[in-house]
Design a protein around this motif. Structure first.
Motif, PDB file in Angstrom:
ATOM      1  N   SER A  59      16.914  53.163 -14.086  1.00 22.20           N
ATOM      2  CA  SER A  59      16.854  52.778 -13.111  1.00 22.20           C
ATOM      3  C   SER A  59      17.055  51.345 -13.193  1.00 22.20           C
ATOM      4  N   THR A  60      17.443  50.522 -14.224  1.00 21.75           N
ATOM      5  CA  THR A  60      17.476  49.111 -14.572  1.00 21.75           C
ATOM      6  C   THR A  60      18.190  49.167 -12.859  1.00 21.75           C
ATOM      7  N   PRO A  61      17.636  47.284 -12.507  1.00 20.16           N
ATOM      8  CA  PRO A  61      18.242  46.976 -11.357  1.00 20.16           C
ATOM      9  C   PRO A  61      19.827  46.580 -11.478  1.00 20.16           C
ATOM     10  N   GLN A  62      20.835  46.728 -10.356  1.00 19.89           N
ATOM     11  CA  GLN A  62      21.820  46.000 -10.964  1.00 19.89           C
ATOM     12  C   GLN A  62      22.414  45.193 -11.814  1.00 19.89           C
ATOM     13  N   ALA A  63      21.588  43.666 -11.319  1.00 16.37           N
ATOM     14  CA  ALA A  63      21.496  41.903 -11.394  1.00 16.37           C
ATOM     15  C   ALA A  63      21.189  42.145 -12.578  1.00 16.37           C
ATOM     16  N   LEU A  64      20.360  42.951 -13.506  1.00 14.99           N
ATOM     17  CA  LEU A  64      19.715  43.454 -14.719  1.00 14.99           C
ATOM     18  C   LEU A  64      20.856  43.416 -15.784  1.00 14.99           C
ATOM     19  N   ARG A  65      21.324  44.799 -14.997  1.00 14.82           N
ATOM     20  CA  ARG A  65      22.089  45.467 -15.936  1.00 14.82           C
ATOM     21  C   ARG A  65      24.138  44.711 -15.683  1.00 14.82           C
ATOM     22  N   HIS A  66      24.264  44.199 -15.228  1.00 17.21           N
ATOM     23  CA  HIS A  66      24.851  42.565 -15.125  1.00 17.21           C
ATOM     24  C   HIS A  66      24.631  41.730 -16.379  1.00 17.21           C
ATOM     25  N   LEU A  67      23.639  41.494 -16.631  1.00 13.20           N
ATOM     26  CA  LEU A  67      23.140  40.226 -17.331  1.00 13.20           C
ATOM     27  C   LEU A  67      22.695  40.662 -18.717  1.00 13.20           C
ATOM     28  N   LEU A  68      22.114  42.241 -18.671  1.00  9.15           N
ATOM     29  CA  LEU A  68      22.459  42.405 -19.718  1.00  9.15           C
ATOM     30  C   LEU A  68      23.858  43.298 -20.029  1.00  9.15           C
ATOM     31  N   ASN A  69      24.708  43.115 -19.670  1.00  2.65           N
ATOM     32  CA  ASN A  69      26.429  43.428 -20.098  1.00  2.65           C
ATOM     33  C   ASN A  69      27.197  42.169 -20.461  1.00  2.65           C
ATOM     34  N   ASN A  70      26.585  41.109 -19.763  1.00  2.00           N
ATOM     35  CA  ASN A  70      27.118  40.004 -20.400  1.00  2.00           C
ATOM     36  C   ASN A  70      26.530  39.349 -21.826  1.00  2.00           C
ATOM     37  N   ALA A  71      25.289  39.260 -21.879  1.00  2.00           N
ATOM     38  CA  ALA A  71      24.840  39.056 -23.189  1.00  2.00           C
ATOM     39  C   ALA A  71      25.503  40.118 -23.913  1.00  2.00           C
ATOM     40  N   LEU A  72      25.513  41.647 -23.740  1.00  2.00           N
ATOM     41  CA  LEU A  72      27.286  42.917 -25.089  1.00  2.00           C
ATOM     42  C   LEU A  72      28.018  41.850 -25.136  1.00  2.00           C
ATOM     43  N   CYS A  73      28.694  41.206 -24.095  1.00  2.00           N
ATOM     44  CA  CYS A  73      29.760  40.688 -24.434  1.00  2.00           C
ATOM     45  C   CYS A  73      30.251  39.469 -24.708  1.00  2.00           C
ATOM     46  N   ALA A  74      28.814  38.266 -25.409  1.00  2.00           N
ATOM     47  CA  ALA A  74      28.777  36.978 -25.411  1.00  2.00           C
ATOM     48  C   ALA A  74      29.473  37.313 -26.752  1.00  2.00           C
ATOM     49  N   LYS A  75      29.743  36.226 -27.191  1.00  2.00           N
ATOM     50  CA  LYS A  75      30.360  35.178 -28.180  1.00  2.00           C
ATOM     51  C   LYS A  75      29.275  34.789 -29.381  1.00  2.00           C
ATOM     52  N   THR A  76      28.588  34.370 -28.733  1.00  2.00           N
ATOM     53  CA  THR A  76      27.497  33.974 -30.111  1.00  2.00           C
ATOM     54  C   THR A  76      26.789  34.186 -29.891  1.00  2.00           C
ATOM     55  N   PRO A  77      26.007  34.096 -31.138  1.00  2.00           N
ATOM     56  CA  PRO A  77      24.580  34.251 -30.969  1.00  2.00           C
ATOM     57  C   PRO A  77      23.367  33.773 -29.927  1.00  2.00           C
ATOM     58  N   ASP A  78      23.607  32.362 -30.293  1.00  2.00           N
ATOM     59  CA  ASP A  78      22.537  31.663 -29.056  1.00  2.00           C
ATOM     60  C   ASP A  78      23.256  32.336 -27.996  1.00  2.00           C
ATOM     61  N   ALA A  79      24.225  32.053 -27.773  1.00  2.00           N
ATOM     62  CA  ALA A  79      24.580  32.909 -26.353  1.00  2.00           C
ATOM     63  C   ALA A  79      24.435  34.629 -26.308  1.00  2.00           C
ATOM     64  N   VAL A  80      24.121  35.123 -26.953  1.00  2.00           N
ATOM     65  CA  VAL A  80      23.771  36.566 -26.440  1.00  2.00           C
ATOM     66  C   VAL A  80      21.291  36.301 -25.890  1.00  2.00           C
ATOM     67  N   GLU A  81      21.146  35.408 -27.501  1.00  2.00           N
ATOM     68  CA  GLU A  81      19.870  34.849 -27.054  1.00  2.00           C
ATOM     69  C   GLU A  81      19.312  34.647 -25.966  1.00  2.00           C
ATOM     70  N   ALA A  82      20.247  33.190 -25.374  1.00  2.00           N
ATOM     71  CA  ALA A  82      19.826  32.689 -23.814  1.00  2.00           C
ATOM     72  C   ALA A  82      20.142  33.827 -22.785  1.00  2.00           C
ATOM     73  N   LEU A  83      20.933  34.539 -22.908  1.00  2.00           N
ATOM     74  CA  LEU A  83      21.407  35.464 -21.745  1.00  2.00           C
ATOM     75  C   LEU A  83      20.250  37.263 -21.785  1.00  2.00           C
ATOM     76  N   LEU A  84      19.452  36.747 -23.250  1.00  2.00           N
ATOM     77  CA  LEU A  84      18.249  37.728 -23.041  1.00  2.00           C
ATOM     78  C   LEU A  84      17.208  36.931 -22.974  1.00  2.00           C
ATOM     79  N   LEU A  85      16.636  35.780 -22.565  1.00  2.00           N
ATOM     80  CA  LEU A  85      15.728  35.291 -22.572  1.00  2.00           C
ATOM     81  C   LEU A  85      16.272  34.788 -20.600  1.00  2.00           C
ATOM     82  N   GLU A  86      16.868  35.200 -20.572  1.00  2.00           N
ATOM     83  CA  GLU A  86      16.879  34.896 -18.857  1.00  2.00           C
ATOM     84  C   GLU A  86      16.913  35.611 -18.372  1.00  2.00           C
ATOM     85  N   ALA A  87      17.342  36.545 -18.787  1.00  2.00           N
ATOM     86  CA  ALA A  87      16.983  38.487 -18.097  1.00  2.00           C
ATOM     87  C   ALA A  87      15.157  38.171 -18.577  1.00  2.00           C
ATOM     88  N   ARG A  88      14.590  38.079 -19.444  1.00  2.00           N
ATOM     89  CA  ARG A  88      12.856  38.528 -19.950  1.00  2.00           C
ATOM     90  C   ARG A  88      12.530  37.442 -18.492  1.00  2.00           C
TER      91      ARG A  88
END
Length: 167
Positions: free
Chosen positions: A17-46
């Motif tokens: 039941s995860t909202p589609q826009a959140l799925r997109h953001l979390l999948n972007n985090a999964l594909c991010a190139k650096t730990p800083d980029a991953v963290e930034a996307l996860l914090l945005e999602a939160r």
């Protein structure tokens, strides 16, 4: 590199039941190139979806893998609060009973709650809070008596510390 730091290669969200826009953001985090980029996307999602357990689960997995255990534990508590609100149950896991929710469900907030309870126990083991870990993991097995979540192994580890002290 980010895949190792985040979730693994399968998918970046855990609920159907995860909202589609959140799925997109979390999948972007999964594909991010650096730990800083991953963290930034996860914090945005939160920030955008604080009520969704998936946002907190992604964050605590990331923080745990990066050995930021205190922050990971705080994110676990947020996931537990979010899931408990969705379920309409007491947010204090110590007060929960087998009949507090349908813990046998394979999808939904029940599963996310149990998964996060296991994470809390594992993080507490890493933080050398063995008694607290044992308490959490014992409750997990009370709610998940068939150990579908896999907390039993970690409870055995926590109990082994008592055995070591008895020698």
């Amino acid at each position: 590199m980010a895949k190792v730091l985040l979730f693994g290669a399968e998918r970046a969200f855990f609920s159907d039941s995860t909202p589609q826009a959140l799925r997109h953001l979390l999948n972007n985090a999964l594909c991010a190139k650096t730990p800083d980029a991953v963290e930034a996307l996860l914090l945005e999602a939160r920030e955008c979806w604080p009520e969704e357990p998936d946002t907190h689960i992604g964050l605590y997995k990331f923080l745990f893998v990066n050995k930021r255990y205190s922050e990971a534990e705080a994110a676990v508590w947020a996931a537990l609060r979010s899931a408990s609100r969705q379920l309409g149950i007491d947010r204090n896991y110590r007060r929960l009973k087998v009949n507090s929710a349908d813990w046998s469900k394979r999808q939904g907030a029940e599963r996310l709650y149990l998964f996060s309870l296991k994470a809390l126990g594992v993080i507490r083991l890493r933080r050398a809070r063995v008694g607290q870990a044992r308490s959490v993991l014992s409750k997990l097995l009370e709610l998940d008596p068939y150990d579908e979540i896999g907390g039993g192994v970690f409870l055995q580890i926590a109990r082994s510390f008592d055995e070591d002290n008895d020698r």
